[in-house]
Design an enzyme around this catalytic site. Sequence first.
Site, PDB file in Angstrom:
ATOM      1  N   THR A 100      -2.144  -7.822  -6.915  1.00  0.00           N
ATOM      2  CA  THR A 100      -2.365  -7.910  -5.478  1.00  0.00           C
ATOM      3  C   THR A 100      -1.653  -9.131  -4.890  1.00  0.00           C
ATOM      4  OG1 THR A 100      -4.591  -7.153  -5.971  1.00  0.00           O
ATOM      5  CG2 THR A 100      -4.175  -7.836  -3.722  1.00  0.00           C
ATOM      6  N   ASP A 286      -4.728  -3.597 -18.866  1.00  0.00           N
ATOM      7  CA  ASP A 286      -4.842  -4.280 -17.566  1.00  0.00           C
ATOM      8  C   ASP A 286      -5.402  -5.687 -17.794  1.00  0.00           C
ATOM      9  OD1 ASP A 286      -4.557  -4.609 -14.848  1.00  0.00           O
ATOM     10  OD2 ASP A 286      -6.221  -3.298 -14.295  1.00  0.00           O
TER      11      ASP A 286
END
Length: 390
Positions: A100, A286
């Site tokens: 992000t 992840d």
Amino acid sequence: MASLLLIKNADVYSPEPLGCVDVLVAGSTIIAIGKDLAISGNVHHTLDAQGKLLIPGLVDPLVHITGGGGEGGYHTRTRAMELTDASCYGVTTLVAALGTDAISRTLEDMLAKAKGLEHEGLNVFCYTGSYAYPVVTLTGSISRDLMLIDNMIGIGEIAISDHRGSQLTTTELARVASEARVGGMLSNKAGKVFVHVGDGKGGLQPLHQVASETDIPLQQFYPTHINRSQALLEQGFTFAKAGGVIDFTTSTNQACLDSGEVAVVDAVFQALDAGVSINNISLSSDGHASLPVFNEFGQLTGLEMGRIASLYETFCELVQANLPLSDAIKLVSTNAARNLQLKHKGQLAVGLDADLVLLDAKLTIDSVWSRGQALVRGGEPTRYGQFEIR
Ligand code: ZN
């Protein structure tokens, strides 16, 4: 002359079962696999691996190596990874991504970290870009990054169907894919678009739309987090049956599962039951992402950190759930390496890199080698990162 390592009588999986054979490593490369290998010359190290399993090093196609998160403010940025976060769990190859935050996290910092981890013994590739569109790059364009920077093999994880993404149009997504495709062609790399798929309305629809409306093939996209909900999982089956590779995320927490995420073991068996080929599924950790917990208003209420270790732990769970060992290896190593065109990774064969994991019969990690260098022996790390706290 390169140092020789002879691993004798392990039960070897390439991922296919090869039986109890010897594996000979010279320097960083596997140079022979066979029964009772007779070696002339200096074998510097012979290891009796009777009763143990030898598999390819794990390949993790999504790790936030410099840390990720930050979605709950500055204090929620996760820490960078260290060597043993991967090596102690059999991961010898990983692909780094921003998330992000592409403001306080940069590609320059990520590339430097990748080079540092390579120096310490891992194999580290990178995606250019981040969640965002326009795509951040190092050299001004996606295709230039792929062509001019060895570590860069694709773009990702660009976010679709997510409130944290840039809400890019399918035309913009097609442009990203075409740049990645051309950059990949010019540099003999896969040039995949690694796609973060959120829990938003669109699901995988934008990828199908690009494939149907343009000349970009669906397989150019490599979507991840496909186990985030039952609905997305079922869309993933369609994508995989059309020839793409879908990626499931192994880092999870109770909040994610409570909010509808499908546990990876369940997702894998559902996919196989639905007729998806084992070759069209991969797993990624992840690692070092934050695992955000949102309430019904989309507000963040808590955070945890994803772990690279979850890739190995999920591999063990899959085998315990009676998935054949060779299939489990494909999920955590072979398939990602093939889809990303990491040609010397994900398999044990003559001429390929000696990225090896030796397991005991209970799948406990005994030893790990990356390009022939021991990173773990007897279950203990033989190397640590330069500034890693032991
Ligand atoms: Zn993601």
